[in-house]
Design a protein around this motif. Structure first.
Motif, short mmCIF file in Angstrom:
data_model
loop_
_atom_site.label_atom_id
_atom_site.label_comp_id
_atom_site.label_asym_id
_atom_site.label_seq_id
_atom_site.Cartn_x
_atom_site.Cartn_y
_atom_site.Cartn_z
N THR A 1 -5.25 9.80 0.11
CA THR A 1 -5.49 8.77 -0.89
C THR A 1 -4.52 7.61 -0.68
N SER B 1 -2.99 3.85 -2.81
CA SER B 1 -2.94 2.98 -3.97
C SER B 1 -2.06 1.80 -3.60
N GLY B 2 -2.08 0.77 -4.42
CA GLY B 2 -1.25 -0.39 -4.15
C GLY B 2 -1.68 -1.58 -4.97
N THR B 3 -1.27 -2.76 -4.51
CA THR B 3 -1.60 -4.00 -5.19
C THR B 3 -1.65 -5.14 -4.17
N MET C 1 -10.83 -1.86 -6.81
CA MET C 1 -9.79 -2.76 -7.31
C MET C 1 -10.07 -3.15 -8.75
N THR C 2 -8.99 -3.42 -9.48
CA THR C 2 -9.16 -4.06 -10.78
C THR C 2 -9.60 -5.49 -10.51
N LEU D 1 0.86 -1.18 0.00
CA LEU D 1 0.00 0.00 0.00
C LEU D 1 0.89 1.23 0.00
N GLU D 2 0.55 2.19 -0.80
CA GLU D 2 1.22 3.49 -0.76
C GLU D 2 0.19 4.48 -0.26
N ARG E 1 -4.58 -4.06 -8.90
CA ARG E 1 -4.30 -2.73 -8.36
C ARG E 1 -5.48 -2.31 -7.48
N LEU E 2 -5.20 -1.58 -6.43
CA LEU E 2 -6.27 -1.06 -5.59
C LEU E 2 -6.04 0.41 -5.32
N PHE E 3 -7.13 1.09 -4.98
CA PHE E 3 -7.08 2.53 -4.75
C PHE E 3 -8.23 2.90 -3.83
N ILE F 1 -12.73 0.90 -1.04
CA ILE F 1 -11.54 0.47 -1.77
C ILE F 1 -11.98 -0.06 -3.13
#
Length: 111
Positions: free
Chosen positions: A43, A45-47, A71-72, A36-37, A52-54, A69
């Motif tokens: 905000t 984002s991450g994976t 996600m793709t 996670l960033e 990918r999630l946001f 949250i």
């Protein structure tokens, strides 16, 4: 008088080292590429190692609450999507403990 000034300075440095600041990159140990960033602007984002999630986050005291949250939705065999279930978190030293909506500990991320 100098002794008190030194003690105050040392205490200030010790407290700064215990800060439970959230912004930055937090990585899972398993899978190794999950992270996670968390940004200062609220905000994230991450994976999860595949998708990918946001989303968003806010901090109240020692608790971080994650907003909705997104996600793709790629299929990745064997990838644990536990990050998609994150609801709240706490930070102790360099460890962020993630909880789901029921309050269950679902994983940890490290700085």
């Amino acid at each position: 008088m100098k002794t008190y000034a030194v003690l105050i300075a040392v205490a200030g440095l010790a407290l700064a080292g215990c800060s439970s600041s959230a912004p930055g990159i937090w990585r899972a140990t398993e899978p190794a590429d999950a992270y996670l960033e968390i940004a200062d602007d609220g905000t994230l984002s991450g994976t999860d190692g595949c998708n990918r999630l946001f989303g968003g986050w806010e901090k109240d005291g020692s608790t971080i609450t994650f907003g909705a949250i997104g996600m793709t939705e790629m299929y990745c065999e064997g990838v644990d999507d536990w990050l998609s279930q994150m609801h709240t978190a706490t930070i102790t030293d360099a460890t962020m403990t993630i909880f789901n909506e029921a309050g269950d500990n679902i994983g940890e991320l490290k700085r």
